[in-house]
Design a protein around this motif. Structure first.
Motif, mmCIF file in Angstrom:
data_model
loop_
_atom_site.group_PDB
_atom_site.id
_atom_site.type_symbol
_atom_site.label_atom_id
_atom_site.label_comp_id
_atom_site.label_asym_id
_atom_site.label_seq_id
_atom_site.Cartn_x
_atom_site.Cartn_y
_atom_site.Cartn_z
ATOM 1 N N GLU A 11 -12.544 1.338 -7.679
ATOM 2 C CA GLU A 11 -11.264 1.952 -7.317
ATOM 3 C C GLU A 11 -11.260 2.442 -5.884
ATOM 4 O O GLU A 11 -10.221 2.460 -5.236
ATOM 5 N N GLU A 12 -12.415 2.835 -5.358
ATOM 6 C CA GLU A 12 -12.499 3.324 -3.983
ATOM 7 C C GLU A 12 -12.276 2.203 -2.966
ATOM 8 O O GLU A 12 -11.957 2.464 -1.804
ATOM 9 N N CYS A 13 -12.461 0.959 -3.379
ATOM 10 C CA CYS A 13 -12.338 -0.181 -2.473
ATOM 11 C C CYS A 13 -10.883 -0.615 -2.248
ATOM 12 O O CYS A 13 -10.600 -1.333 -1.290
ATOM 13 N N TRP A 14 -9.986 -0.198 -3.108
ATOM 14 C CA TRP A 14 -8.595 -0.643 -3.017
ATOM 15 C C TRP A 14 -7.929 -0.053 -1.782
ATOM 16 O O TRP A 14 -8.269 1.044 -1.349
ATOM 17 N N PRO A 15 -6.946 -0.759 -1.196
ATOM 18 C CA PRO A 15 -6.292 -0.245 0.012
ATOM 19 C C PRO A 15 -5.471 1.009 -0.280
ATOM 20 O O PRO A 15 -5.090 1.268 -1.419
ATOM 21 N N ALA A 16 -5.195 1.772 0.763
ATOM 22 C CA ALA A 16 -4.458 3.031 0.614
ATOM 23 C C ALA A 16 -2.991 2.787 0.283
ATOM 24 O O ALA A 16 -2.360 3.592 -0.400
ATOM 25 N N LYS A 17 -2.417 1.682 0.766
ATOM 26 C CA LYS A 17 -1.021 1.330 0.471
ATOM 27 C C LYS A 17 -0.982 -0.069 -0.104
ATOM 28 O O LYS A 17 -1.641 -0.978 0.397
ATOM 29 N N MET A 18 -0.182 -0.230 -1.159
ATOM 30 C CA MET A 18 -0.131 -1.509 -1.856
ATOM 31 C C MET A 18 1.319 -1.918 -2.094
ATOM 32 O O MET A 18 2.207 -1.074 -2.121
ATOM 33 N N ASP A 19 1.513 -3.216 -2.310
ATOM 34 C CA ASP A 19 2.834 -3.680 -2.714
ATOM 35 C C ASP A 19 2.925 -3.611 -4.243
ATOM 36 O O ASP A 19 2.032 -3.116 -4.917
ATOM 37 N N VAL A 20 4.019 -4.087 -4.792
ATOM 38 C CA VAL A 20 4.268 -3.984 -6.227
ATOM 39 C C VAL A 20 3.202 -4.729 -7.026
ATOM 40 O O VAL A 20 2.686 -4.225 -8.028
ATOM 41 N N TYR A 21 2.834 -5.928 -6.577
ATOM 42 C CA TYR A 21 1.884 -6.746 -7.322
ATOM 43 C C TYR A 21 0.471 -6.177 -7.256
ATOM 44 O O TYR A 21 -0.258 -6.197 -8.240
ATOM 45 N N GLU A 22 0.085 -5.666 -6.091
ATOM 46 C CA GLU A 22 -1.228 -5.041 -5.976
ATOM 47 C C GLU A 22 -1.295 -3.759 -6.797
ATOM 48 O O GLU A 22 -2.306 -3.475 -7.440
#
Length: 124
Positions: free
Chosen positions: A58-69
Motif C-alpha cells: 500500500e505504501e508503493c501506490w501513488p499519492a493521487k490516482m484516477d478512478v481506475y487506479e
C-alpha cells in the motif's frame, strides 16, 4: 465502410512514396463485438492485479490516482468509485476528490479515510 490503405515503398532517395499496387482493403473500425475500449480493459480484475504487481504494498501506490487506479487500490469496481464521487443533493460527495473536466483525481489519504478494503493476498 472500407477504405483503401496505400502501401508505402522505400525508394532509393530514402523517401516514402505511396504505392497503389497491391493496395489492401482495411476496415475503418473494428467489429463492435471485438472492440475493447480502455475503460473495459481497466475495469477488469486482471488489470487491477497487474497494478498490484507494479505496486505490491500500500505504501508503493501513488499519492493521487484516477478512478481506475483508486478502484484497483480498494479492490472494488470503478463504477463504485464513480458513484462515490458523484455529488449528492446536499452538495457533497461520499469520497473527496478533485475534478478536472471529465477526469477525477483522488488522493490516497481520502481513499484510506473512505474505507480502504485490505488488499487480498497476492498469489502469483
Amino acid at each position: 465502410m472500407n477504405a483503401v490503405r496505400p502501401n508505402f515503398t522505400l525508394e532509393a532517395s530514402n523517401s516514402f512514396r505511396p504505392s497503389t499496387e497491391n493496395a489492401s482493403v482495411m476496415p475503418l473500425r473494428k467489429d463492435v463485438g471485438n472492440n475493447c475500449t480502455a475503460a473495459k480493459t481497466k475495469a477488469t480484475a486482471e488489470w487491477q492485479n497487474e497494478l498490484w504487481k507494479r505496486w505490491p504494498r500500500e505504501e508503493c501506490w501513488p499519492a493521487k490516482m484516477d478512478v481506475y487506479e483508486a478502484a484497483a487500490y480498494l479492490r472494488v469496481s470503478p463504477y463504485t468509485i464513480r458513484r462515490a464521487v458523484t455529488v449528492a443533493r446536499d452538495g457533497k460527495a461520499r469520497l473527496a476528490h478533485q475534478r478536472l473536466g471529465a477526469l477525477y483525481r483522488i488522493r490516497k489519504i481520502d481513499l484510506d479515510a473512505y474505507g480502504a478494503v485490505p488488499g487480498r493476498e497476492f498469489h502469483a
